[in-house]
Design a protein around this motif. Structure first.
Motif, PDB file in Angstrom:
ATOM      1  N   UNK A 212       0.848  -1.206   0.000  1.00  5.31           N
ATOM      2  CA  UNK A 212       0.000   0.000   0.000  1.00  5.31           C
ATOM      3  C   UNK A 212       0.875   1.243   0.000  1.00  5.31           C
ATOM      4  N   UNK A 213       0.608   2.158  -0.910  1.00  6.10           N
ATOM      5  CA  UNK A 213       1.417   3.366  -1.058  1.00  6.10           C
ATOM      6  C   UNK A 213       0.531   4.587  -0.943  1.00  6.10           C
ATOM      7  N   UNK A 214       0.850   5.464   0.001  1.00  4.21           N
ATOM      8  CA  UNK A 214       0.150   6.728   0.159  1.00  4.21           C
ATOM      9  C   UNK A 214       0.750   7.743  -0.810  1.00  4.21           C
ATOM     10  N   UNK A 215      -0.083   8.314  -1.671  1.00  6.97           N
ATOM     11  CA  UNK A 215       0.371   9.340  -2.593  1.00  6.97           C
ATOM     12  C   UNK A 215       0.228  10.695  -1.903  1.00  6.97           C
ATOM     13  N   UNK A 228      -3.231  12.133  -0.542  1.00  3.67           N
ATOM     14  CA  UNK A 228      -4.164  12.437  -1.612  1.00  3.67           C
ATOM     15  C   UNK A 228      -5.018  11.216  -1.920  1.00  3.67           C
ATOM     16  N   UNK A 229      -4.387  10.071  -1.954  1.00  2.00           N
ATOM     17  CA  UNK A 229      -5.056   8.798  -2.167  1.00  2.00           C
ATOM     18  C   UNK A 229      -4.092   7.696  -1.793  1.00  2.00           C
ATOM     19  N   UNK A 335      -6.518  -0.838  -2.927  1.00  3.45           N
ATOM     20  CA  UNK A 335      -6.118  -0.319  -1.612  1.00  3.45           C
ATOM     21  C   UNK A 335      -7.312  -0.210  -0.682  1.00  3.45           C
ATOM     22  N   UNK A 336      -8.433   0.259  -1.209  1.00  3.98           N
ATOM     23  CA  UNK A 336      -9.628   0.395  -0.377  1.00  3.98           C
ATOM     24  C   UNK A 336     -10.117  -0.957   0.115  1.00  3.98           C
ATOM     25  N   UNK A 337      -9.950  -1.968  -0.693  1.00 10.97           N
ATOM     26  CA  UNK A 337     -10.377  -3.307  -0.270  1.00 10.97           C
ATOM     27  C   UNK A 337      -9.544  -3.813   0.897  1.00 10.97           C
ATOM     28  N   UNK A 437       4.648   7.955  -1.419  1.00 15.98           N
ATOM     29  CA  UNK A 437       5.059   8.281  -2.762  1.00 15.98           C
ATOM     30  C   UNK A 437       4.852   9.759  -3.013  1.00 15.98           C
ATOM     31  N   UNK A 438       5.913  10.472  -3.357  1.00 16.30           N
ATOM     32  CA  UNK A 438       5.787  11.908  -3.565  1.00 16.30           C
ATOM     33  C   UNK A 438       6.984  12.461  -4.306  1.00 16.30           C
ATOM     34  N   UNK A 439       6.935  13.757  -4.584  1.00 14.93           N
ATOM     35  CA  UNK A 439       8.058  14.416  -5.240  1.00 14.93           C
ATOM     36  C   UNK A 439       9.312  14.268  -4.378  1.00 14.93           C
ATOM     37  N   UNK A 440      10.463  14.200  -5.032  1.00 14.99           N
ATOM     38  CA  UNK A 440      11.729  13.982  -4.328  1.00 14.99           C
ATOM     39  C   UNK A 440      11.949  15.032  -3.252  1.00 14.99           C
TER      40      UNK A 440
END
Length: 514
Positions: A212-215, A228-229, A335-337, A437-440
């Motif tokens: 699972x990755x948080x954006x 964000x998702x 991810x929601x599942x 997960x995001x910008x460097x």
């Protein structure tokens, strides 16, 4: 990087694909000042010895490729090659490969990706130091440098000839290229079932795990911010590009560090672009390109990418408009599942003591931002254990904002945080293996926020609270810093300089940015 600092960490698996397919445990370590950013490494295996070997293999491969491809190390093979001119030089297979990839991506993106973009970035950086935008003449000069041919490759003998003197930087996807090979090196160790590598917000997931990755929300990019998702990926790379962590400010206007080498202008309407692909270099290149192109152009580019397997993306514009691929919703649905867990939520459903509504409530238009930096000590990169929490006037812990540690046995290193059952209980509701997960992000720089809510999500009363920041290295240095602050709606900013573990820590109680 100091290899002696490798300390694998054992945690219960929180991202297993299935009870039968995934490893039972992961060994985790976190590092700063790696390729100019921060690194998180998770290795799934039943063997602590194998995990240590995998961590070492990944870090050694990163070091090896950095010595070849780094644009910032004057002794790297790439830097030495750029000082040549007109001479056909036999280069390493890796450098030849990356130069060839830049040639292909320059054509694929109609020039949106170009290593000579550094000439445009330099023009903006120099102008920003004088608090002005570049003149048309300065941009014209930079664009003239970009539009020259910069090298010629000879496939027959593996040589590269430098044709121009334009500054070159192998950005865009080189980090992803290195990550790909670092993960391969770790996976080749006997007994390794899965690897998750997060380098500054770009992620490679490989093996028997669905991660699972948080954006990161580009408008709420604190390290403990609400994502964000969230997506769920397996055997994929996730790369994100955006303007919210780096760039220049001129007269209070922020300009992105991502520039269009065709026009000389910083990226405009797109503030975040995330790409999921099988190949990490593809994901990295497209994430950069999607930040420069319009969403419509990005959609056309994605549709033309016949050779890119399982390509999905999410593009976010300043006005909040989102453009997503057809498969992106499936990643979110997966991810929601599994159950989306935002920071501070309690997966066990326990009820914590709420704030007192009878007294003056917290001003919901205000928040506390906590910023600090972890300095590089003696060339070492292993991140210390960190705990950040809030206590009320009665020393009662209200909220844990951050908790970084490796194994449960290391919790006792937090001499203050560990003292109360209440705080230990909070460790179960604060994700310590959250993959962002995001910008460097810059190396060693972290930002947390407190929105005035307790661990149950209720606003506390206005008043005086203590913010505590505790840091420790395994059986090594230790420091605890506490700052008493009054939160009644009046902005305030405080800064103090703690010991060697942390750089200056800033507390900024301010209006929530819109």
């Amino acid at each position: 990087m100091n290899k002696t600092l490798i300390v694998p960490a054992l945690l219960a698996c929180s991202g297993a694909a299935s009870p039968t397919a995934a490893p039972d445990v992961f060994f985790n370590s976190a590092y700063d000042h790696v390729l100019g950013t921060s690194l998180g490494l998770k290795v799934g295996t039943a063997s602590r010895v194998a995990a240590g070997r995998a961590h070492l293999a990944a870090l050694e491969e990163i070091d090896r490729l950095s010595r070849i491809l780094s644009s910032w190390d004057s002794k790297s093979e790439f830097s030495q090659w750029t000082r040549s001119h007109g001479e056909a030089i036999r280069v390493s297979p890796e450098l030849f490969d990356v130069l060839g990839l830049f040639d292909r991506w320059r054509v694929r993106t109609d020039g949106a990706i170009d290593p000579a973009a550094q000439a445009v970035i330099a023009a903006w950086t120099c102008a920003a130091e004088r608090q002005r935008v570049p003149t048309s003449g300065e941009l014209a000069t930079a664009l003239g440098l970009v539009r020259q041919p910069h090298w010629r490759l000879n496939m027959a003998d593996g040589t590269a000839t430098r044709l121009s003197k334009t500054p070159l930087v192998l950005a865009s996807f080189t980090k992803s290229y290195i990550m790909d090979r670092a993960v391969d090196a770790a996976m080749q160790i006997s007994g390794i079932d899965a690897v998750v590598l997060n380098l500054g917000g770009d992620i490679v997931v490989r093996g028997a795990v669905s991660e699972p990755i948080d954006i990161v929300d580009p408008k709420d990019n604190a390290d403990n911010g609400t994502p964000l998702t969230q997506i769920l990926v397996r055997d994929r790379a996730v790369a994100t590009s955006g303007d919210y962590r780096r760039g220049v400010d001129i007269d209070d206007v922020h300009f992105s560090h991502i520039v269009d080498p065709r026009t000389g202008m910083p990226a405009g309407d797109v503030i975040s672009s995330t790409v999921v692909a099988k190949n990490p270099a593809d994901a990295g290149a497209l994430a950069t390109a999607f930040s420069i192109l319009t969403p419509a152009e990005s959609q056309q580019l994605a549709a033309s990418m016949q050779g890119v397997d399982s390509l999905d993306y999410l593009i976010v514009e300043k006005n909040g408009r989102r453009t997503a691929s057809a498969g992106w919703n499936q990643l979110e649905a997966a991810a929601l599942s599994r159950g989306l867990k935002t920071p501070g939520s309690d997966p066990r459903g326990r009820v914590f003591r709420p704030g007192n509504p009878a007294q003056a409530p917290w001003d919901a238009t205000m928040e506390l931002a906590i910023d600090f930096e972890i300095p590089q000590l003696g060339g070492g990169a292993l991140r210390p254990f960190i705990a950040v929490w809030i206590e009320d006037e009665n020393k009662f812990p209200v909220r844990t904002l951050a908790l970084w540690y490796h194994e449960d046995r290391f919790l006792t290193e937090f001499k203050s945080w560990y003292r109360a059952d209440r705080l230990r209980l909070m460790s179960e509701t604060t994700s310590i293996v959250r993959t962002l997960g995001g910008a460097t992000k810059p190396p060693g720089k972290y930002s947390f926020k407190w929105d005035g809510k307790d661990q149950a999500g209720n606003f506390v009363k206005a008043g005086t609270y203590t913010v505590s920041v505790e840091s420790s290295r395994e059986h090594g240095t230790y420091q605890i810093d506490r700052q008493v602050m009054t939160f009644t709606g009046k902005p305030q900013r405080l800064e103090f300089k703690p010991g060697s573990e942390l750089g200056p820590v800033t507390f900024d109680y301010k209006k929530i940015a819109k």
